[in-house]
Design a protein around this motif. Structure first.
Motif, PDB file in Angstrom:
ATOM      1  N   SER A  38      63.767  31.856  23.222  1.00 49.65           N
ATOM      2  CA  SER A  38      63.119  31.617  24.506  1.00 49.65           C
ATOM      3  C   SER A  38      64.138  31.240  25.564  1.00 49.65           C
ATOM      4  CB  SER A  38      62.069  30.506  24.374  1.00 49.65           C
ATOM      5  OG  SER A  38      62.659  29.306  23.893  1.00 49.65           O
ATOM      6  N   VAL A  39      63.705  31.365  26.829  1.00 51.25           N
ATOM      7  CA  VAL A  39      64.541  30.990  27.964  1.00 51.25           C
ATOM      8  C   VAL A  39      63.696  30.219  28.969  1.00 51.25           C
ATOM      9  CG1 VAL A  39      66.134  32.932  27.738  1.00 51.25           C
ATOM     10  CG2 VAL A  39      64.096  33.182  29.180  1.00 51.25           C
ATOM     11  N   PHE A  40      64.367  29.348  29.714  1.00 52.76           N
ATOM     12  CA  PHE A  40      63.758  28.648  30.842  1.00 52.76           C
ATOM     13  C   PHE A  40      64.240  29.294  32.126  1.00 52.76           C
ATOM     14  CE2 PHE A  40      64.259  25.305  34.156  1.00 52.76           C
ATOM     15  CZ  PHE A  40      62.914  25.045  34.379  1.00 52.76           C
TER      16      PHE A  40
ATOM     17  N   ARG B  34      69.113  29.904  28.139  1.00 52.41           N
ATOM     18  CA  ARG B  34      68.641  30.067  26.770  1.00 52.41           C
ATOM     19  C   ARG B  34      68.343  28.675  26.207  1.00 52.41           C
ATOM     20  NH1 ARG B  34      69.072  34.240  23.335  1.00 52.41           N
ATOM     21  NH2 ARG B  34      70.701  35.281  24.568  1.00 52.41           N
ATOM     22  N   LEU B  35      67.198  28.553  25.522  1.00 46.93           N
ATOM     23  CA  LEU B  35      66.777  27.264  25.000  1.00 46.93           C
ATOM     24  C   LEU B  35      67.058  27.145  23.508  1.00 46.93           C
ATOM     25  CD1 LEU B  35      63.309  26.858  26.773  1.00 46.93           C
ATOM     26  CD2 LEU B  35      65.510  25.891  27.463  1.00 46.93           C
ATOM     27  N   THR B  36      67.456  25.942  23.122  1.00 44.02           N
ATOM     28  CA  THR B  36      67.525  25.566  21.716  1.00 44.02           C
ATOM     29  C   THR B  36      66.365  24.610  21.476  1.00 44.02           C
ATOM     30  OG1 THR B  36      69.928  25.761  21.699  1.00 44.02           O
ATOM     31  CG2 THR B  36      68.914  24.485  19.925  1.00 44.02           C
ATOM     32  N   ASN B  37      65.520  24.926  20.509  1.00 40.92           N
ATOM     33  CA  ASN B  37      64.249  24.222  20.360  1.00 40.92           C
ATOM     34  C   ASN B  37      64.129  23.539  19.001  1.00 40.92           C
ATOM     35  OD1 ASN B  37      63.199  25.289  22.914  1.00 40.92           O
ATOM     36  ND2 ASN B  37      63.164  27.256  21.838  1.00 40.92           N
ATOM     37  N   THR B  38      63.358  22.479  18.976  1.00 44.00           N
ATOM     38  CA  THR B  38      63.146  21.690  17.770  1.00 44.00           C
ATOM     39  C   THR B  38      61.928  22.189  17.014  1.00 44.00           C
ATOM     40  OG1 THR B  38      64.138  19.723  18.768  1.00 44.00           O
ATOM     41  CG2 THR B  38      62.651  19.366  16.912  1.00 44.00           C
ATOM     42  N   ILE B  39      62.048  22.254  15.692  1.00 45.55           N
ATOM     43  CA  ILE B  39      60.907  22.566  14.822  1.00 45.55           C
ATOM     44  C   ILE B  39      60.381  21.260  14.237  1.00 45.55           C
ATOM     45  CG2 ILE B  39      60.180  23.708  12.703  1.00 45.55           C
ATOM     46  CD1 ILE B  39      62.217  25.905  13.309  1.00 45.55           C
ATOM     47  N   ARG B  40      59.090  21.042  14.365  1.00 39.91           N
ATOM     48  CA  ARG B  40      58.455  19.813  13.867  1.00 39.91           C
ATOM     49  C   ARG B  40      57.929  20.064  12.447  1.00 39.91           C
ATOM     50  NH1 ARG B  40      59.682  15.761  17.427  1.00 39.91           N
ATOM     51  NH2 ARG B  40      57.637  14.834  17.601  1.00 39.91           N
TER      52      ARG B  40
ATOM     53  N   TRP C 129      58.788  23.599  19.455  1.00 38.47           N
ATOM     54  CA  TRP C 129      58.447  23.108  20.788  1.00 38.47           C
ATOM     55  C   TRP C 129      59.394  23.664  21.828  1.00 38.47           C
ATOM     56  CZ3 TRP C 129      56.739  17.302  21.173  1.00 38.47           C
ATOM     57  CH2 TRP C 129      55.642  17.089  20.329  1.00 38.47           C
ATOM     58  N   MET C 130      58.820  24.133  22.944  1.00 40.19           N
ATOM     59  CA  MET C 130      59.595  24.615  24.086  1.00 40.19           C
ATOM     60  C   MET C 130      59.105  23.887  25.333  1.00 40.19           C
ATOM     61  SD  MET C 130      59.203  28.633  23.041  1.00 40.19           S
ATOM     62  CE  MET C 130      57.566  28.303  22.391  1.00 40.19           C
ATOM     63  N   GLY C 131      59.992  23.143  25.961  1.00 35.68           N
ATOM     64  CA  GLY C 131      59.595  22.412  27.155  1.00 35.68           C
ATOM     65  C   GLY C 131      60.396  21.141  27.312  1.00 35.68           C
ATOM     66  N   ALA C 132      59.808  20.186  28.037  1.00 32.87           N
ATOM     67  CA  ALA C 132      60.515  18.953  28.375  1.00 32.87           C
ATOM     68  C   ALA C 132      59.760  17.724  27.885  1.00 32.87           C
ATOM     69  CB  ALA C 132      60.719  18.883  29.884  1.00 32.87           C
ATOM     70  N   HIS C 133      58.923  17.891  26.848  1.00 32.80           N
ATOM     71  CA  HIS C 133      58.212  16.748  26.279  1.00 32.80           C
ATOM     72  C   HIS C 133      59.234  15.754  25.732  1.00 32.80           C
ATOM     73  CE1 HIS C 133      55.744  14.337  23.596  1.00 32.80           C
ATOM     74  NE2 HIS C 133      54.662  14.834  24.171  1.00 32.80           N
TER      75      HIS C 133
ATOM     76  N   ALA D 132      59.945  34.739  41.551  1.00 32.69           N
ATOM     77  CA  ALA D 132      60.331  33.341  41.623  1.00 32.69           C
ATOM     78  C   ALA D 132      59.171  32.530  42.199  1.00 32.69           C
ATOM     79  CB  ALA D 132      61.584  33.199  42.490  1.00 32.69           C
ATOM     80  N   GLY D 133      59.353  31.215  42.236  1.00 33.44           N
ATOM     81  CA  GLY D 133      58.373  30.351  42.875  1.00 33.44           C
ATOM     82  C   GLY D 133      57.797  29.276  41.991  1.00 33.44           C
ATOM     83  N   ALA D 134      57.897  29.431  40.671  1.00 36.10           N
ATOM     84  CA  ALA D 134      57.338  28.444  39.742  1.00 36.10           C
ATOM     85  C   ALA D 134      58.193  28.423  38.481  1.00 36.10           C
ATOM     86  CB  ALA D 134      55.894  28.795  39.388  1.00 36.10           C
ATOM     87  N   PRO D 135      58.229  27.309  37.757  1.00 37.55           N
ATOM     88  CA  PRO D 135      58.983  27.258  36.495  1.00 37.55           C
ATOM     89  C   PRO D 135      58.336  28.164  35.452  1.00 37.55           C
ATOM     90  CG  PRO D 135      57.600  25.321  36.701  1.00 37.55           C
ATOM     91  CD  PRO D 135      57.495  26.050  38.009  1.00 37.55           C
ATOM     92  N   GLN D 136      59.162  28.759  34.602  1.00 38.86           N
ATOM     93  CA  GLN D 136      58.666  29.657  33.572  1.00 38.86           C
ATOM     94  C   GLN D 136      59.438  29.445  32.274  1.00 38.86           C
ATOM     95  OE1 GLN D 136      58.250  33.857  35.018  1.00 38.86           O
ATOM     96  NE2 GLN D 136      59.419  33.116  36.775  1.00 38.86           N
ATOM     97  N   ILE D 137      58.747  29.605  31.160  1.00 34.12           N
ATOM     98  CA  ILE D 137      59.403  29.745  29.859  1.00 34.12           C
ATOM     99  C   ILE D 137      58.957  31.075  29.280  1.00 34.12           C
ATOM    100  CG2 ILE D 137      59.592  28.867  27.499  1.00 34.12           C
ATOM    101  CD1 ILE D 137      59.339  26.050  28.587  1.00 34.12           C
ATOM    102  N   LEU D 138      59.925  31.873  28.868  1.00 31.18           N
ATOM    103  CA  LEU D 138      59.660  33.191  28.293  1.00 31.18           C
ATOM    104  C   LEU D 138      60.003  33.149  26.811  1.00 31.18           C
ATOM    105  CD1 LEU D 138      61.363  35.343  31.086  1.00 31.18           C
ATOM    106  CD2 LEU D 138      58.990  34.542  30.986  1.00 31.18           C
TER     107      LEU D 138
END
Length: 385
Positions: free
Chosen positions: A361-363, A3-9, A36-40, A336-342
């Motif tokens: 969202s989840v990674f 489970r992701l914790t995400n930043t609001i800009r 934002w969801m990801g690894a930026h 499986a096989g590739a990274p995903q964000i849902l």
């Protein structure tokens, strides 16, 4: 799966209510522009695998092949190649374009050679990567995308009946079309700013009076009085997306988001060249080198039918799809096989054992498959291998 914790800009153009409304929380009164969801590196998502909270960027850096998969690392390098966002435009964003990969690499290398600081306001290339992107509407969504045919733009400008626009109208009625568009945009962006401000004011008053197709430009002038980008914007296609519709923005395509809530998926880059509707730096010569002066219909996307509705684009760094999960339907297995964000945007679906609410969202690391169950709507961001 995490489970992701995400930043609001909190960019100034953001809606103060759209993202809080999706999340089901009280607005703060401040603009909330992007989640934002990801690894930026600017705002990486956070997660906790039992040893305390860390960032998704650090998790990937510790073991890229485990998190992204060997094929993705070989294709894109040891980093997540996309950034996933919820975007909430309460006011217009800047008119801008993005370079292609070759232009980004060359521009970045040159600015590094010149020693321009990475945070300098006049720097164009923050990294050596291109930035194709797409936006998919959650609510009705307005934007500008790509050039209109020049004669159509000429008719729009001529309809304002503003004398100082006549030279621009004459330019647009020249041929060939790409030369007409180039000459027109060059003339607008290099004209005397005081004279341009007067022209914009007259055009805004006429647009306000005429309404209809002129309403978006009256709105732009309200937010950016005197800005030459108001006139430049009339060269572009005005796009209205309904929920579930999307548009793709390739290299060199001028665009601006005007209003609405959507999901945005883009290659992991910060390279932007602005053309107007902004107080920020506008590098006119470099902009004109990057812009593709190709008129035509905007690249609108509707998903391919199926259990997983895919938005097909010409880029490999990302792929967006949507799953409408009906109550009581059989679970949908994502391989499986590739990274995903849902990302959940409606309902209360489950991803494996994790229940999701709108805006959550989840990674999913490359080595894991996951079952989705409804009811709800889930957007899936992944890569093309």
């Amino acid at each position: 799966m995490d489970r992701l914790t995400n930043t609001i800009r909190p960019y100034a153009w953001g809606s103060p209510t759209a993202i809080p409304g999706l999340l089901g929380v009280q607005p703060t009164g401040e603009p909330q522009a992007e989640l934002w969801m990801g690894a930026h590196p600017g705002a990486p998502s956070r997660l906790d695998r039992g040893a305390g909270e860390t960032t998704l960027a650090d998790v990937i850096a510790a073991d890229p092949e485990r998190e992204l998969g060997a094929a993705a690392v070989a294709r894109f390098g040891p980093r997540l190649p996309f950034l996933f966002k919820i975007l909430a435009a309460g006011a217009p964003l800047s008119l801008q374009v993005h370079p292609d990969l070759e232009q980004a690499r060359a521009g970045y290398a040159e600015e590094e050679r010149l020693g321009i600081p990475a945070d300098a306001p006049h720097r164009n290339y923050k990294d050596p990567n291109h930035k194709p992107e797409m936006v998919c509407a959650i609510t009705a969504f307005e934007g500008l995308c790509g050039f209109r045919p020049p004669r159509e733009a000429a008719a729009l400008l001529d309809g304002l009946k503003v004398d100082s626009l006549t030279p621009y109208v004459d330019l647009l009625r020249a041929h060939p079309e790409d030369a007409a568009l180039r000459e027109m945009l060059t003339a607008v962006l290099t004209a005397d700013r005081a004279e341009t401000a007067r022209t914009v004011a007259e055009a805004a008053a006429a647009a306000e009076r005429l309404g209809g197709p002129y309403t978006p430009y009256a709105t732009l002038a309200h937010h950016f009085p005197g800005d030459p980008g108001v006139i430049a914007a009339m060269l572009l296609n005005h796009v209205k997306l309904q929920p579930g519709e999307a548009m793709f923005l390739g290299a060199g395509v001028p665009h601006a988001y005007l209003d609405g809530l959507g999901v945005e998926l883009l290659a992991n880059s910060d390279n932007v060249l602005r053309a107007g509707l902004t107080p920020k730096h506008v590098d006119v010569p470099e902009l004109l080198r990057i812009v593709r002066f190709d008129p035509g219909d905007p690249a609108l996307l509707r998903p391919e039918d199926g259990d997983e509705e895919v938005y097909d684009t010409p880029t490999d760094e990302f792929r967006l799809s949507r799953l409408a999960l009906a109550p009581g339907a059989a679970p949908h297995r994502l391989p499986a096989g590739a990274p995903q964000i849902l990302l959940c945007t409606a309902g209360r679906p489950t991803a494996g054992e994790l229940a999701l609410a709108p805006g959550e969202s989840v990674f999913v690391p490359a080595g894991e498959s996951v079952e989705l169950s409804g009811p709800g709507t889930v957007f899936r961001a992944t890569v093309v291998l």
